[in-house]
Design a protein around this motif. Structure first.
Motif, short mmCIF file in Angstrom:
data_model
loop_
_atom_site.label_atom_id
_atom_site.label_comp_id
_atom_site.label_asym_id
_atom_site.label_seq_id
_atom_site.Cartn_x
_atom_site.Cartn_y
_atom_site.Cartn_z
N THR A 163 45.86 40.68 44.22
CA THR A 163 44.75 40.26 42.64
C THR A 163 45.30 41.92 41.75
O THR A 163 45.06 41.83 40.26
CB THR A 163 43.21 40.85 43.31
OG1 THR A 163 42.60 39.90 42.28
CG2 THR A 163 42.87 42.00 43.48
N GLN A 167 46.60 40.76 38.17
CA GLN A 167 46.27 41.21 36.38
C GLN A 167 48.11 41.90 36.05
O GLN A 167 47.54 42.17 35.04
CB GLN A 167 45.55 42.87 37.94
CG GLN A 167 44.08 42.89 37.42
CD GLN A 167 43.33 42.64 36.02
OE1 GLN A 167 43.82 43.24 35.59
NE2 GLN A 167 41.84 42.69 36.31
N SER A 430 38.13 38.06 45.61
CA SER A 430 39.34 38.29 45.56
C SER A 430 40.04 37.08 47.30
O SER A 430 41.62 36.25 46.75
CB SER A 430 40.17 39.55 45.23
OG SER A 430 40.51 40.37 44.63
N LEU A 458 37.89 35.74 37.59
CA LEU A 458 37.04 36.79 38.50
C LEU A 458 37.86 37.82 38.17
O LEU A 458 37.88 39.55 38.45
CB LEU A 458 39.06 36.08 40.13
CG LEU A 458 39.33 37.08 40.72
CD1 LEU A 458 38.76 37.99 41.57
CD2 LEU A 458 40.66 36.84 40.88
N LEU A 459 39.50 38.21 37.18
CA LEU A 459 39.46 38.96 36.30
C LEU A 459 38.86 39.52 35.95
O LEU A 459 38.12 40.86 35.14
CB LEU A 459 41.09 38.68 35.39
CG LEU A 459 41.84 37.73 36.29
CD1 LEU A 459 43.31 37.54 35.08
CD2 LEU A 459 43.18 38.78 37.02
N GLN A 462 36.02 42.20 37.61
CA GLN A 462 36.90 43.17 37.43
C GLN A 462 37.55 44.19 36.93
O GLN A 462 37.50 45.38 36.42
CB GLN A 462 38.29 43.59 38.10
CG GLN A 462 38.15 42.05 38.77
CD GLN A 462 40.00 41.50 39.44
OE1 GLN A 462 40.95 41.95 39.17
NE2 GLN A 462 40.05 41.02 41.37
N PHE A 525 48.27 32.49 41.13
CA PHE A 525 47.75 33.71 42.38
C PHE A 525 48.57 33.70 43.54
O PHE A 525 48.13 33.25 44.53
CB PHE A 525 45.96 33.35 42.17
CG PHE A 525 45.95 34.21 43.04
CD1 PHE A 525 44.79 35.49 41.74
CD2 PHE A 525 45.39 34.62 44.19
CE1 PHE A 525 44.43 37.08 42.47
CE2 PHE A 525 44.79 36.39 44.95
CZ PHE A 525 43.93 36.91 43.64
#
Lengths: 530, 231
Positions: A163, A167, A430, A458-459, A462, A525
């Motif tokens: 993860t 990023q 993640s 998901l991003l 975070q 990913f």
């Protein structure tokens, strides 16, 4: 003879806030205020210096979420409407204060500023601020680098390394699309470093990053030159340390520049002071009081009644402070130089939004500083990190230490009782993302779109901003809501894909709302390079 | 919180708010006075909160400030309820600073039931492993706990965590955490060399560490260490 180098670095960041489902959404003002008070004024400074042939070199890190918002048409339209409302309010203020010798001219100043923003945003830049920045990079004045895709505090999500990798990877792809060039460096969100994170920078040829001073000082070997020369991590990504003296000149609560009594007071906004009737046209429909950016008072010495803001005196002070800063840096370099085999490097990174938004005269301070440094360039030369690395390719090797520039220097701001509950979910998401990629490596059509959207959610969940806000106590309900919303969106897609029951209509709406990173590809990913 | 907002709130609620804010003049105060005291106390709270933050955090916060009523959670149902747990057996360890880590864990319902039925079951524990030198200590936890801040005696040291329970004096493992290495809190200084240069290069105080006191000794840390229950 060059006595030293100075690397001035501005980090521009706001979390992704975009609410097409509402006619007007309060938190979108974060972006609008930053454009009016920080981004446009800084662009004006850079262009004025360029026109006058004042040489300068600056490093700008632009977070991917901010870049995505700046290129978004809906937000651009809304910024225009925001400005129109502000202009109307300022016009009323000019009329209201026309007999007031102190406030009248200030109201006029704001009106002129807002009109100027409208003209440069819509006219000169054609709403394309990213293009203006890319142009300055092309002409050799700025070096643009990237940061975490959604500005995650990386040490806190490192439990699932893929993860962290995502990023970085998503950020690099977004940067290339937005600026037409590869970024050479990477801003670790909140300077959040942990040993090993450089592996993901290396994957994308990101050659350098920045650390808070103790990240360098507490490396596994004593840094020969402290923070005044970068370290090479074991994989040869360079780590530049923040100069504490430069930081303190601006940040210190006692002697920091922004607290000077002649500067404009941040808290005395007419949005909270005038009767509601004077503000009707500007405030949201429910009459909620909000910041307008129109503030008439100076910080003033403690205890005294606030004095009206005196623009001229404030600008003179900004020049003085720039002179002081430049002088202190040169003095510092002269002290260090005899003890080093190369000129010392002073790294001065700042949150860009400090300049203009909080410290109203900040952009003028930057301008005065750049002019002053240009005049003394034979002694103290402005460089970008990649220029420095070209001049001095050999660095001392050492493994820097876990660190951040947050309160107390480690992870406490983003990991404490107010926000620690989020990590159970973030880590789980993640893991689920990895599971999805493994089970469905080659989906097409709506299923691929669902998986791509899961990656975006998901991003978004975070962003370090949400944990930061929960800690500091401003707009907590919004930060809680956003965190939960993205987690719950992700989980809904996860079950939909697993159970082959994707709610198409809902998904399309979500895609249209959280529409950043159009090129995102879930299949990347957990993979190193594209 | 703005004056108008307070003015729109019934007296009864205002009184309750004043009480919970710890105001003393509640009984005798009239409405206007109450509102003024509340405003004052909220302002004090804000300033107090700010003083606890470093200047950069304080300024960073300003990016997110637009209105003054936002501290209030809108009433109503939570539109995005999250699962309390994911029904798996695991424990995760996260670094907070050189001496504190955060751990969260979960135990599958079925497994939990089996453990509870174990006739020899004494106590759920987190066993903290310190790798250099190799030693460990236990922290007793309750079934309803799911996270904990753990004091770690040594900076720059590897730690791992076992989630388990004691049964008939023996430790039974449920899950093992990731290992972490606590950050250093000092310079790795070999000494020697030019004194003046060392002071120039290594003597600087990082901005983020402004006002950070030296770590407390481990004795001062309230941690329920059950060394007596060791295997």
């Amino acid at each position: 003879m060059v006595k030293g180098y100075l690397a001035f670095v501005l980090h521009l960041h706001l979390p992704f806030v975009r609410h097409p489902e509402h006619e007007r959404f309060l938190e979108e003002d974060w972006l609008f205020e930053a454009i009016s008070e920080t981004y446009l004024p800084l662009l004006e400074v850079f262009e004025r210096l360029e026109r006058e042939k004042v040489g300068f070199r600056l490093t700008l890190s632009i977070s991917p979420t901010l870049a995505e918002m700046l290129r978004d048409e809906l937000l651009q339209d809304r910024y225009m409407r925001h400005l129109e409302r502000l202009i109307e309010l300022a016009e009323r203020e000019v009329a209201r204060t026309r007999r007031d010798a102190a406030l009248g001219p200030l109201a006029g100043m704001y009106l002129e500023r807002f009109r100027g923003c409208l003209e440069s945003f819509n006219g000169k830049y054609g709403r394309n601020l990213l293009g203006a920045l890319a142009g300055l990079q092309k002409r050799g004045l700025l070096e643009l680098i990237t940061s975490g895709a959604s500005h995650a505090f990386l040490p806190a999500i490192a439990a699932v390394p893929e993860t962290v990798q995502a990023q970085v990877g998503v950020a690099v792809r977004s940067h290339i699309r937005n600026f037409g060039d590869y970024p050479k460096g990477f801003w670790l969100p909140e300077c959040g470093y942990y040993p090993g994170v450089e592996a993901f920078l290396k994957e994308h040829d990101l050659r350098y990053t920045f650390l808070e001073a103790h990240g360098i000082l507490y490396a596994d070997r004593p840094p020969r030159y402290g923070v005044y020369a970068p370290l090479a991590c074991p994989n040869h990504v360079s780590a530049f340390g923040r100069d504490p003296a430069s930081a303190r000149a601006v940040w210190s609560s006692e002697e920091g520049y922004p607290g000077d009594p002649v500067y404009r007071e941040f808290y005395r906004d007419i949005g909270f002071e005038l009767p509601l009737d004077c503000l009707r046209s500007f405030l949201p429909d429910d009459g909620l009081r909000v910041n307008t950016g129109i503030k008439y008072y100076a910080i003033t010495c403690p205890g005294a009644d606030k004095k009206p803001y005196n623009r001229k005196a404030a600008l003179r002070k900004a020049e003085e402070h720039a002179e002081h800063f430049a002088h202190a840096r040169l003095h510092q370099a002269e002290q260090l130089r005899p003890h080093m085999d190369r000129p010392p490097l002073l790294v001065c990174p700042f949150d860009a939004e400090l300049f203009g938004h909080w410290w109203f005269e900040g952009p003028e301070w930057v301008e005065a500083l750049l002019r002053r440094l240009a005049r003394g360039a034979e002694k103290l030369r402005m460089v970008t990190p990649s220029e420095y690395l070209e001049h001095h390719p050999e660095q001392q090797e050492a493994q820097p230490c876990f660190s951040s520039w947050g309160n107390k220097g480690y992870a406490e701001v983003w990991l404490e009782s107010s926000n620690d509950w989020v990590y159970r979910h973030l880590h789980k998401l993640s893991e689920r993302m990895l599971e999805l990629v493994r089970r469905f490596p080659g989906e097409k059509g709506i299923r691929r779109r669902a998986l791509n959207q899961a990656f975006r959610e998901l991003l978004l969940s975070q962003s370090s901003d949400w944990a930061f806000i929960m800690k500091t106590g401003t707009t907590v309900p919004y930060a809680m809501r956003r965190t939960k919303e993205h987690i719950s969106n992700f989980n809904r897609i996860y079950s939909g894909v697993m159970e082959n029951d994707i709610q198409q209509e809902w998904l399309l709406k979500l895609e249209a709302k959280n529409n950043l990173f159009p090129e995102i590809d879930y299949r990347k990913f957990g993979r190193a390079r594209p | 919180m703005t004056r108008e907002r307070l003015q729109s709130i019934p007296l009864e609620e205002l009184t309750a708010m004043a009480l919970s804010a710890g105001l003393e003049t509640v009984d005798s105060a009239d409405r206007a006075e109450l509102i003024e005291s509340l405003l004052e106390s909220y302002e004090e709270l804000r300033q107090e909160r700010e003083e606890g933050n470093s200047p950069s955090v304080r300024v960073g916060e300003k990016k997110y400030e637009v209105a003054a009523d936002e501290e209030l959670e809108a009433p109503g149902e939570d539109p995005f309820p999250l699962p309390v747990r994911y029904n798996e057996t695991k424990v995760v360890l996260m670094i907070r600073d050189p001496h504190w880590a955060f751990a969260y864990w979960d135990i599958e319902a079925q497994k939990a039931q089996r453990v509870r039925k174990d006739a020899n079951f004494e106590q759920l524990v987190l066993r903290v492993h310190d790798c250099e030198p190799s030693s460990s200590f236990d922290i007793p936890i309750q079934w309803e706990d799911s996270s904990w801040y753990i004091y770690l005696p040594n900076a720059d040291c590897e730690y791992g965590l076992d989630l388990g329970y004691l049964a008939a004096g023996r430790f039974k493992l449920l899950a093992r955490s990731n290992t972490i290495r606590t950050p250093r809190e000092t310079i790795v200084d070999a000494g020697g060399g030019d004194e003046q240069a060392r002071a120039l290069f290594l003597g600087v105080q990082p901005e983020a560490l402004t006002g950070v006191s030296r770590p407390m000794s481990s004795e001062a840390i309230p941690q329920r260490i059950l060394s007596s229950l060791r295997e």
